[in-house]
Design a protein around this motif. Structure first.
Motif, PDB file in Angstrom:
ATOM      1  N   ARG A 153       0.848  -1.197   0.000  1.00  0.00           N
ATOM      2  CA  ARG A 153       0.000   0.000   0.000  1.00  0.00           C
ATOM      3  C   ARG A 153       0.880   1.243   0.000  1.00  0.00           C
ATOM      4  O   ARG A 153       1.919   1.280   0.640  1.00  0.00           O
ATOM      5  CB  ARG A 153      -0.914  -0.014   1.221  1.00  0.00           C
ATOM      6  CG  ARG A 153      -1.931   1.116   1.279  1.00  0.00           C
ATOM      7  CD  ARG A 153      -2.992   0.810   2.317  1.00  0.00           C
ATOM      8  NE  ARG A 153      -3.767  -0.365   1.930  1.00  0.00           N
ATOM      9  CZ  ARG A 153      -4.835  -0.341   1.136  1.00  0.00           C
ATOM     10  NH1 ARG A 153      -5.255   0.827   0.659  1.00  0.00           N
ATOM     11  NH2 ARG A 153      -5.472  -1.438   0.822  1.00  0.00           N
ATOM     12  N   LEU A 154       0.439   2.258  -0.744  1.00  0.00           N
ATOM     13  CA  LEU A 154       1.104   3.550  -0.750  1.00  0.00           C
ATOM     14  C   LEU A 154       0.240   4.556  -0.007  1.00  0.00           C
ATOM     15  O   LEU A 154      -0.987   4.541  -0.134  1.00  0.00           O
ATOM     16  CB  LEU A 154       1.332   4.042  -2.182  1.00  0.00           C
ATOM     17  CG  LEU A 154       2.119   3.137  -3.131  1.00  0.00           C
ATOM     18  CD1 LEU A 154       2.163   3.755  -4.531  1.00  0.00           C
ATOM     19  CD2 LEU A 154       3.527   2.897  -2.620  1.00  0.00           C
ATOM     20  N   ILE A 155       0.885   5.429   0.753  1.00  0.00           N
ATOM     21  CA  ILE A 155       0.177   6.494   1.453  1.00  0.00           C
ATOM     22  C   ILE A 155       0.185   7.745   0.575  1.00  0.00           C
ATOM     23  O   ILE A 155       1.194   8.072  -0.069  1.00  0.00           O
ATOM     24  CB  ILE A 155       0.844   6.791   2.807  1.00  0.00           C
ATOM     25  CG1 ILE A 155       0.628   5.619   3.761  1.00  0.00           C
ATOM     26  CG2 ILE A 155       0.293   8.080   3.421  1.00  0.00           C
ATOM     27  CD1 ILE A 155      -0.812   5.414   4.195  1.00  0.00           C
ATOM     28  N   VAL A 156      -0.929   8.465   0.562  1.00  0.00           N
ATOM     29  CA  VAL A 156      -1.043   9.752  -0.127  1.00  0.00           C
ATOM     30  C   VAL A 156      -1.364  10.816   0.905  1.00  0.00           C
ATOM     31  O   VAL A 156      -2.327  10.679   1.673  1.00  0.00           O
ATOM     32  CB  VAL A 156      -2.145   9.726  -1.196  1.00  0.00           C
ATOM     33  CG1 VAL A 156      -2.297  11.112  -1.829  1.00  0.00           C
ATOM     34  CG2 VAL A 156      -1.845   8.687  -2.264  1.00  0.00           C
ATOM     35  N   ILE A 157      -0.547  11.869   0.954  1.00  0.00           N
ATOM     36  CA  ILE A 157      -0.902  13.057   1.722  1.00  0.00           C
ATOM     37  C   ILE A 157      -1.592  14.006   0.763  1.00  0.00           C
ATOM     38  O   ILE A 157      -0.998  14.474  -0.212  1.00  0.00           O
ATOM     39  CB  ILE A 157       0.341  13.701   2.359  1.00  0.00           C
ATOM     40  CG1 ILE A 157       0.990  12.726   3.343  1.00  0.00           C
ATOM     41  CG2 ILE A 157      -0.036  15.002   3.065  1.00  0.00           C
ATOM     42  CD1 ILE A 157       2.260  13.246   3.984  1.00  0.00           C
ATOM     43  N   ASP A 158      -2.860  14.274   1.025  1.00  0.00           N
ATOM     44  CA  ASP A 158      -3.713  14.984   0.083  1.00  0.00           C
ATOM     45  C   ASP A 158      -3.415  16.480   0.066  1.00  0.00           C
ATOM     46  O   ASP A 158      -3.573  17.178   1.067  1.00  0.00           O
ATOM     47  CB  ASP A 158      -5.178  14.751   0.462  1.00  0.00           C
ATOM     48  CG  ASP A 158      -6.148  15.323  -0.553  1.00  0.00           C
ATOM     49  OD1 ASP A 158      -5.731  15.521  -1.711  1.00  0.00           O
ATOM     50  OD2 ASP A 158      -7.316  15.545  -0.180  1.00  0.00           O
ATOM     51  N   CYS A 159      -2.974  16.958  -1.077  1.00  0.00           N
ATOM     52  CA  CYS A 159      -2.792  18.391  -1.328  1.00  0.00           C
ATOM     53  C   CYS A 159      -3.697  18.725  -2.512  1.00  0.00           C
ATOM     54  O   CYS A 159      -3.258  18.730  -3.668  1.00  0.00           O
ATOM     55  CB  CYS A 159      -1.332  18.713  -1.641  1.00  0.00           C
ATOM     56  SG  CYS A 159      -0.169  18.310  -0.301  1.00  0.00           S
ATOM     57  N   PRO A 160      -4.975  18.968  -2.245  1.00  0.00           N
ATOM     58  CA  PRO A 160      -5.960  19.059  -3.341  1.00  0.00           C
ATOM     59  C   PRO A 160      -5.750  20.253  -4.251  1.00  0.00           C
ATOM     60  O   PRO A 160      -5.369  21.346  -3.804  1.00  0.00           O
ATOM     61  CB  PRO A 160      -7.300  19.156  -2.599  1.00  0.00           C
ATOM     62  CG  PRO A 160      -6.947  19.655  -1.235  1.00  0.00           C
ATOM     63  CD  PRO A 160      -5.587  19.125  -0.922  1.00  0.00           C
ATOM     64  N   THR A 161      -5.979  20.041  -5.523  1.00  0.00           N
ATOM     65  CA  THR A 161      -5.889  21.129  -6.494  1.00  0.00           C
ATOM     66  C   THR A 161      -7.111  22.032  -6.363  1.00  0.00           C
ATOM     67  O   THR A 161      -8.174  21.619  -5.878  1.00  0.00           O
ATOM     68  CB  THR A 161      -5.810  20.585  -7.927  1.00  0.00           C
ATOM     69  OG1 THR A 161      -6.969  19.785  -8.187  1.00  0.00           O
ATOM     70  CG2 THR A 161      -4.559  19.750  -8.116  1.00  0.00           C
ATOM     71  N   GLY A 162      -6.957  23.278  -6.820  1.00  0.00           N
ATOM     72  CA  GLY A 162      -8.066  24.215  -6.748  1.00  0.00           C
ATOM     73  C   GLY A 162      -9.136  23.956  -7.782  1.00  0.00           C
ATOM     74  O   GLY A 162     -10.312  24.246  -7.571  1.00  0.00           O
ATOM     75  N   GLU A 163      -8.720  23.379  -8.924  1.00  0.00           N
ATOM     76  CA  GLU A 163      -9.629  23.132 -10.026  1.00  0.00           C
ATOM     77  C   GLU A 163      -9.378  21.739 -10.599  1.00  0.00           C
ATOM     78  O   GLU A 163      -8.286  21.187 -10.441  1.00  0.00           O
ATOM     79  CB  GLU A 163      -9.441  24.178 -11.128  1.00  0.00           C
ATOM     80  CG  GLU A 163      -9.808  25.595 -10.714  1.00  0.00           C
ATOM     81  CD  GLU A 163     -11.287  25.751 -10.430  1.00  0.00           C
ATOM     82  OE1 GLU A 163     -12.103  25.073 -11.111  1.00  0.00           O
ATOM     83  OE2 GLU A 163     -11.631  26.552  -9.535  1.00  0.00           O
ATOM     84  N   PRO A 164     -10.379  21.142 -11.251  1.00  0.00           N
ATOM     85  CA  PRO A 164     -10.156  19.834 -11.888  1.00  0.00           C
ATOM     86  C   PRO A 164      -8.992  19.893 -12.872  1.00  0.00           C
ATOM     87  O   PRO A 164      -8.777  20.892 -13.548  1.00  0.00           O
ATOM     88  CB  PRO A 164     -11.489  19.578 -12.611  1.00  0.00           C
ATOM     89  CG  PRO A 164     -12.496  20.395 -11.869  1.00  0.00           C
ATOM     90  CD  PRO A 164     -11.762  21.619 -11.406  1.00  0.00           C
TER      91      PRO A 164
END
Length: 352
Positions: free
Chosen positions: A88-99
């Motif tokens: 399993r890989l961990i993702v630290i979520d840094c969400p984009t502002g737009e799709p």
């Protein structure tokens, strides 16, 4: 396991934890980051930093067997990394502002890219990550988002309060090439003035210290090119070798650094010289890097020396045109080598 890793003593063979920033979301960074981290999951604990939803969609298309688990930046700050299994890989979520549209830049996503670097640096300095591996980003997107940005290297130096860093690329076979640069992205007309006695001295000190402390080379041997054709031809083709470079090398030798030169750049890159060297210091970008990239393009690694943390990267850009064609076309070989190099450096550093 790679041959290089199999040579590492068992006690040093633990899986280092690497922060892998996924770079420009519209480029090939997300794909090559996922593919390389998944391929090397038995060797490293890969922590991806990027938009979690985008990375999950990308992984599903690439290979439904790729397992990701996401957590927010705040959850990471509060509780650190969870224990996660090898599959399993961990993702630290840094969400984009737009799709994200593959191949299409959007300045509204520039700050999300920068956030991946900020989180990686902060927690590498705190010891949560053993190293940082960076996928390519698009400088213009961050600048267009209103943040002055000249590149990964300069930003990491600023964030870590490092007064001087050195760019080194590594790759190739028999022998393995490492090429560092005395100057980087300068117009050719400005190179001579940028090469100074003090600057070369600091550059040699950084190369020597990092080859020793981050690569585990007890007594690094550094070969140095001249600036001019034929290394100046005893002053007939320029005096930089006589007035600046040779005195800087002599001073470095007096400090205990095993350095030799200046050598003509057109003849130095031969097996008979390189097999006895741990690094070549070239005077400018297009003097050293064409040789390195000819030997290893697509498999090379960009390494930033002088930082208090370990940072490696790929030897290519965002490839927006390739990303626009869809997933599965990008070559992730350079990212694989960047991760492996970071892991080896982390083990060498941690074994001191």
């Amino acid at each position: 396991m790679s041959a290089a890793l199999s040579a590492v003593p068992e006690a040093q063979r633990r899986r280092p934890t690497l922060a892998i920033t996924c770079g420009e979301p519209a480029g090939i960074g997300p794909e090559i980051s996922i593919r390389a981290a998944w391929q090397l999951r038995a060797e490293v604990r890969g922590v991806l930093l990027g938009d979690a939803a985008l990375l999950a969609q990308t992984a599903q298309v690439l290979d439904p067997a790729i397992a990701l688990s996401a957590l927010s930046v705040q959850a990471f700050r509060n509780s650190g990394l969870p224990n996660f299994p090898q599959d399993r890989l961990i993702v630290i979520d840094c969400p984009t502002g737009e799709p994200v549209v593959p191949g299409v830049l959007d300045a509204r996503n520039g700050r999300a890219v920068l956030q991946t670097l900020d989180v990686a640096v902060e927690w590498a300095l705190k010891g949560q990550f053993d190293a940082i591996v960076t996928a390519p980003l698009q400088k213009s997107t961050i600048n267009d988002a209103g943040v002055p940005f000249t590149g990964h290297t300069e930003y990491l130096a600023e964030r870590t309060a490092t007064p001087q860093v050195v760019m080194m690329l590594a790759g190739g076979d028999a022998p393995h090439l490492r090429v560092a640069l005395a100057t980087t992205h300068l117009a050719l007309k400005d190179v001579s003035a940028a090469i100074t006695f003090d600057g070369l001295g600091r550059t040699l000190d950084i190369i020597h210290a990092d080859l020793r402390d981050k690569f585990g080379i007890a007594r690094p041997r550094i070969l140095v090119t001249g600036l001019n054709p034929h290394a100046g031809e005893n002053g007939y083709l320029g005096r930089e070798e006589i007035d600046v470079i040779s005195p800087a090398l002599a001073a470095a030798k007096a400090r205990g650094i095993d350095v030799a030169g200046p050598y003509p750049a057109d003849t130095l890159f031969q097996h008979k010289y390189l097999e006895h060297a741990d690094c070549v210091l070239a005077m400018y970008h297009d003097q050293g890097l064409p040789v390195l990239k000819f030997a290893s393009f697509g498999q090379g690694v960009n390494i930033t020396l002088g930082l208090p943390i370990i940072r490696t990267s790929v030897d290519h850009g965002t490839a927006l045109d390739l990303a626009a064609q869809g997933l599965g076309r990008a070559d992730h070989g350079s990212m694989v080598e960047a991760i492996r190099t970071a892991a080896l450096m982390a083990r060498a550093k941690n074994s001191l």
